[in-house]
Design an enzyme around this catalytic site. Structure first.
Site, mmCIF file in Angstrom:
data_model
loop_
_atom_site.group_PDB
_atom_site.id
_atom_site.type_symbol
_atom_site.label_atom_id
_atom_site.label_comp_id
_atom_site.label_asym_id
_atom_site.label_seq_id
_atom_site.Cartn_x
_atom_site.Cartn_y
_atom_site.Cartn_z
ATOM 1 N N ASP A 146 30.683 0.456 -5.878
ATOM 2 C CA ASP A 146 30.901 -0.653 -5.388
ATOM 3 C C ASP A 146 31.532 -0.970 -6.435
ATOM 4 O O ASP A 146 32.061 -0.767 -7.773
ATOM 5 C CB ASP A 146 29.573 -0.824 -7.155
ATOM 6 C CG ASP A 146 29.210 -2.475 -6.061
ATOM 7 O OD1 ASP A 146 29.497 -2.496 -5.092
ATOM 8 O OD2 ASP A 146 29.036 -2.781 -7.281
ATOM 9 N N ASP A 351 33.740 -7.528 -1.789
ATOM 10 C CA ASP A 351 33.258 -6.995 -2.370
ATOM 11 C C ASP A 351 32.302 -5.742 -1.433
ATOM 12 O O ASP A 351 31.989 -6.235 -0.626
ATOM 13 C CB ASP A 351 31.652 -8.111 -2.524
ATOM 14 C CG ASP A 351 31.074 -7.023 -3.654
ATOM 15 O OD1 ASP A 351 31.385 -5.941 -4.295
ATOM 16 O OD2 ASP A 351 29.534 -7.481 -3.882
#
Length: 477
Positions: A146, A351
């Site tokens: 992430d 993201d």
């Protein structure tokens, strides 16, 4: 002379037909024909397991095999509920990110009792999609990747409360190289920037306890430790990570999480001497047998991109320095540039943890209008969760999909892969939706999600503050 006059209309007609032919060819170039069977979600017919992902060193770079977390999540019992829950979780993540970015202040912790889960940390992770394998103290750990998080953490034994995972728990008590991070250390104090709140002293007043809450009830709590980290055959001594003793949430059987943000505690910052602050990935599809790669270091010669890498500047944001912001300057559908007032400097976040790309209303509505103009003749279907542009494609084996191109600062154009265009709400193709969604306000921050990053080599150069894009068919081999 008379013959010449008769020839003029004929020549004009031929010229007109020729021009029309050119326009038709140009239009076809702006669409991609793709089989619906290849685009559909594939139901898992077996119970997957978290086999360790492969790794190798090549030309000075470290390459880790990357897979979608479905290969580690267990058998899907109710596919419709699973697909719906993914979008709900994704929306929760986006809502928190919007709140965090607008406030531009660290998250606060709220307690009601000793067991109260801390609320609103500075980093949120609700939709967890891609996994790799690293080693801590020579123990394989399958973790979720992430870019919106900083602290790397895994579940540790003894564990007060741990969710089910495929790998054995890490037991630091059996490792000679494990060390605790002290409560009064500068490392403990750096948790403020990485998580939104400071570390606290453990019961022995020596260890540094961390707490991260993810807003949907998911959380991890434990102490910071140091351990030898292996990425392939390359190791990093005294790598700082979270040893989770109390964890719960949507982590899909993985051991924990790899934080690729920009704070001092992120993996990228801790390995900057080895990899010069550069990492890249190529995200595969959701198929269990598909694999991509996560690469550390400047060894661009190991990439398999078939278009040149084009770099755009990161947009600095001192209040939110852990995130990666870019300047999205335009979007085209089928070669037609959409016009909207919503394109603004420094207002787009890239993201890997958000699934569906979000656009401000003016941009999304213009995109939707142009898409429907070009993707015409297909029967509509009801909206699905956050997705409002859906079709019933059960009667089709293949469709012509208009191309989607994102334009960034420095004249960088990124072609979205056809696999990133449609979200299959129903596996029988009775409800197939455009995989983009509108934000609620023009003041919100656009987000480029991982669905639209598939089959792209995305390169993050944190030293030069640039992000590069190139087309690549994702594969580890």
């Amino acid at each position: 002379m008379a013959e010449a006059k008769h020839l003029l209309p004929l020549m004009f007609s031929l010229l007109l037909l020729f021009n029309i032919g050119i326009e038709e060819v140009q239009c076809l170039k702006e669409k991609k024909v793709f089989s619906l069977q290849k685009l559909q979600w594939r139901k898992l017919s077996h119970t997957p397991t978290c086999h360790p992902q492969k790794s190798r060193r090549e030309k000075g770079a470290i390459i880790l095999e990357m897979k979608h977390h479905d290969s580690c999540s267990g058998q899907t019992k109710n596919w419709d509920e699973e697909v719906q829950s993914r979008l709900i979780s994704d929306n929760s993540r986006v809502q928190f990110l919007q709140s965090k970015i607008k406030k531009q202040v660290p998250g606060k912790i709220a307690y009601k009792s000793d067991t109260q889960i801390p609320l609103y940390s500075g980093v949120k992770l609700l939709t967890l999609n891609y996994i790799v394998t690293l080693q801590l103290g020579r123990r394989n750990m399958t973790v979720i990747v992430d870019t919106g998080s900083d602290v790397t953490w895994v579940q540790c034994a003894p564990c007060k409360f741990c969710y089910s995972q495929q790998d054995p728990l890490l037991n630091p008590g059996l490792s000679r190289s494990y060390k605790s991070v002290l409560c009064n250390s500068s490392t403990c104090q750096s948790l403020q920037a990485a998580t939104g709140f400071s570390g606290v002293c453990g019961t022995d007043q020596k260890t540094c306890n961390y707490m991260v809450s993810y807003g949907d009830g998911s959380y991890t709590r434990g102490e910071l430790g140091r351990e030898r980290l292996y990425l392939g055959k390359t190791y990093v001594n005294d790598f700082i990570f979270g040893c989770g003793r109390n964890n719960k949430g949507l982590f899909g059987g993985a051991s924990g999480l790899m934080g690729l943000g920009r704070s001092n505690l992120s993996l990228i910052s801790q390995t900057i001497k080895k990899f010069d602050g550069v990492f890249s990935y190529c995200l595969p599809s959701t198929n269990a047998d598909s694999s991509g790669s996560l690469t550390f270091g400047r060894g661009s010669s190991v990439y398999k991109n078939f278009t040149p890498i084009s770099y755009t500047n990161m947009v600095p944001n001192p209040q939110l320095s852990t995130f990666y912001f870019l300047n999205l300057t335009g979007i085209s559908i089928g070669g037609v540039a959409i016009q909207a007032p919503g394109f603004a400097k420094g207002r787009t976040l890239i993201d890997s943890g958000t699934v569906i790309t979000r656009l401000v209303p003016s941009v999304y509505n213009a995109l939707k209008t142009e898409f429907l103009k070009q993707f015409s003749g297909y029967p509509p279907a009801p909206s699905y969760s956050i997705l409002d542009t859906c079709f019933n494609l059960t009667a089709y084996e293949e469709v012509n999909i208009p191309t989607l191109k994102l334009q960034f600062e420095d004249v960088v154009g990124v072609n979205v892969d056809v696999n990133g265009m449609f979200y299959f709400a129903k596996t029988d193709a009775s409800q197939v939706c455009l995989a983009l969604a509108s934000l609620s306000s023009e003041d919100d921050i656009g987000i480029i999600g991982n669905f639209q990053q598939r089959n792209l080599r995305v390169v993050y150069d944190t030293k030069k503050s640039k992000v590069g894009f190139a087309e690549e068919t994702c594969s580890y081999t």
